[in-house]
Design a protein around this motif. Structure first.
Motif, PDB file in Angstrom:
ATOM      1  N   ARG A 150       0.899  -1.282   0.082  1.00  0.00           N
ATOM      2  CA  ARG A 150       0.142  -0.008   0.002  1.00  0.00           C
ATOM      3  C   ARG A 150       0.970   1.092   0.105  1.00  0.00           C
ATOM      4  NH1 ARG A 150      -4.944  -1.409   0.107  1.00  0.00           N
ATOM      5  NH2 ARG A 150      -5.862  -3.433   1.169  1.00  0.00           N
ATOM      6  N   LYS A 151       2.238   1.164   0.575  1.00  0.00           N
ATOM      7  CA  LYS A 151       2.935   2.313   0.612  1.00  0.00           C
ATOM      8  C   LYS A 151       4.159   1.982  -0.254  1.00  0.00           C
ATOM      9  CE  LYS A 151       2.279   3.425   5.403  1.00  0.00           C
ATOM     10  NZ  LYS A 151       3.212   3.709   6.809  1.00  0.00           N
ATOM     11  N   PRO A 152       4.646   2.971  -0.796  1.00  0.00           N
ATOM     12  CA  PRO A 152       6.181   2.796  -1.505  1.00  0.00           C
ATOM     13  C   PRO A 152       7.200   2.641  -0.677  1.00  0.00           C
ATOM     14  CG  PRO A 152       5.473   4.975  -1.719  1.00  0.00           C
ATOM     15  CD  PRO A 152       4.426   4.242  -0.883  1.00  0.00           C
ATOM     16  N   PRO A 153       8.325   1.795  -0.846  1.00  0.00           N
ATOM     17  CA  PRO A 153       9.423   1.400  -0.084  1.00  0.00           C
ATOM     18  C   PRO A 153       9.919   2.656   0.348  1.00  0.00           C
ATOM     19  CG  PRO A 153       9.718   0.796  -2.342  1.00  0.00           C
ATOM     20  CD  PRO A 153       8.435   1.372  -2.247  1.00  0.00           C
ATOM     21  N   PRO A 154      10.466   2.825   1.692  1.00  0.00           N
ATOM     22  CA  PRO A 154      11.646   3.972   1.986  1.00  0.00           C
ATOM     23  C   PRO A 154      12.275   4.474   0.985  1.00  0.00           C
ATOM     24  CG  PRO A 154      11.662   2.269   3.368  1.00  0.00           C
ATOM     25  CD  PRO A 154      10.779   1.710   2.334  1.00  0.00           C
ATOM     26  N   ARG A 155      12.513   5.863   0.804  1.00  0.00           N
ATOM     27  CA  ARG A 155      13.526   6.332   0.038  1.00  0.00           C
ATOM     28  C   ARG A 155      14.560   7.002   0.672  1.00  0.00           C
ATOM     29  NH1 ARG A 155      11.832   3.430  -4.126  1.00  0.00           N
ATOM     30  NH2 ARG A 155       9.985   3.852  -5.042  1.00  0.00           N
ATOM     31  N   LYS A 156      15.553   7.561   0.115  1.00  0.00           N
ATOM     32  CA  LYS A 156      16.535   8.386   0.860  1.00  0.00           C
ATOM     33  C   LYS A 156      16.063   9.756   0.854  1.00  0.00           C
ATOM     34  CE  LYS A 156      20.748   6.127  -0.876  1.00  0.00           C
ATOM     35  NZ  LYS A 156      21.830   6.107  -1.351  1.00  0.00           N
ATOM     36  N   PRO A 157      16.432  10.483   1.738  1.00  0.00           N
ATOM     37  CA  PRO A 157      15.530  11.713   1.931  1.00  0.00           C
ATOM     38  C   PRO A 157      16.466  12.609   0.759  1.00  0.00           C
ATOM     39  CG  PRO A 157      17.141  11.421   3.693  1.00  0.00           C
ATOM     40  CD  PRO A 157      17.175  10.112   3.128  1.00  0.00           C
ATOM     41  N   PRO A 158      15.453  13.540   0.360  1.00  0.00           N
ATOM     42  CA  PRO A 158      15.881  14.480  -0.858  1.00  0.00           C
ATOM     43  C   PRO A 158      17.063  15.450  -0.238  1.00  0.00           C
ATOM     44  CG  PRO A 158      13.878  15.182   0.177  1.00  0.00           C
ATOM     45  CD  PRO A 158      14.047  13.829   0.796  1.00  0.00           C
TER      46      PRO A 158
END
Length: 165
Positions: A150-158
């Motif tokens: 339901r959620k995208p995987p965690p990404r690196k912060p911008p």
């Protein structure tokens, strides 16, 4: 306090009795004692008892813990119908096979164990217990399907503006 299932105790006692009679029979045959034929009888009977008693019956309440590879022997015991399912028949069977084992010293302990097994099966028969095979549970829900995330995987912060210089 819960009801005692005598058949479970008798089943374990029969397997131990089978092992004791087998060891006594091997001792009698290997030592070539007088009447060593009774030792050969004890070996044959103990193997028959091991085949008959290896599959555990279904418990009246609760979960039954199956033995490893029990399903092969369950088919053999199931084909016996009344002769293998009724505990009164098992009581008479163990009483009869214990008599010959009691005539030789090396198989005497196995014969006495068979007599004790016979008494326990008599109590189980009086209590109205019967051997019921443990059937494998069929899972009718189908194959397991993993739901989509339901959620995208965690990404690196911008990157922050101070790091861009």
């Amino acid at each position: 306090m819960g009801k005692i299932e005598w058949s479970m105790w008798a089943n374990e006692q029969a397997l131990v009795s089978s092992a004791v009679a087998l060891l006594g029979g091997i001792l009698a045959v290997a030592g070539q004692f007088k009447y060593w034929q009774l030792g050969a009888y004890a070996i044959a009977v103990s193997l028959l008892v091991a085949i008959l008693e290896y599959p555990r019956g279904k418990r009246q309440k609760g979960h039954t813990v199956e033995r490893k590879f029990q399903f092969c022997f369950t088919a053999v015991v199931r084909q016996g119908r009344l002769l293998t399912r009724n505990y009164f028949v098992r009581f008479v069977f163990y009483l009869v096979i214990s008599v010959a084992c009691c005539f030789h010293l090396s198989t005497l302990l196995g014969g006495l164990c068979f007599m004790i097994t016979s008494v326990i099966y008599m109590v189980a028969a009086i209590k109205g217990e019967e051997w019921i095979p443990v059937e494998p549970v069929e899972d009718s829900s189908g194959p397991a399907v993993i739901p989509e995330p339901r959620k995208p995987p965690p990404r690196k912060p911008p990157p922050s503006p101070s790091n861009q210089l």
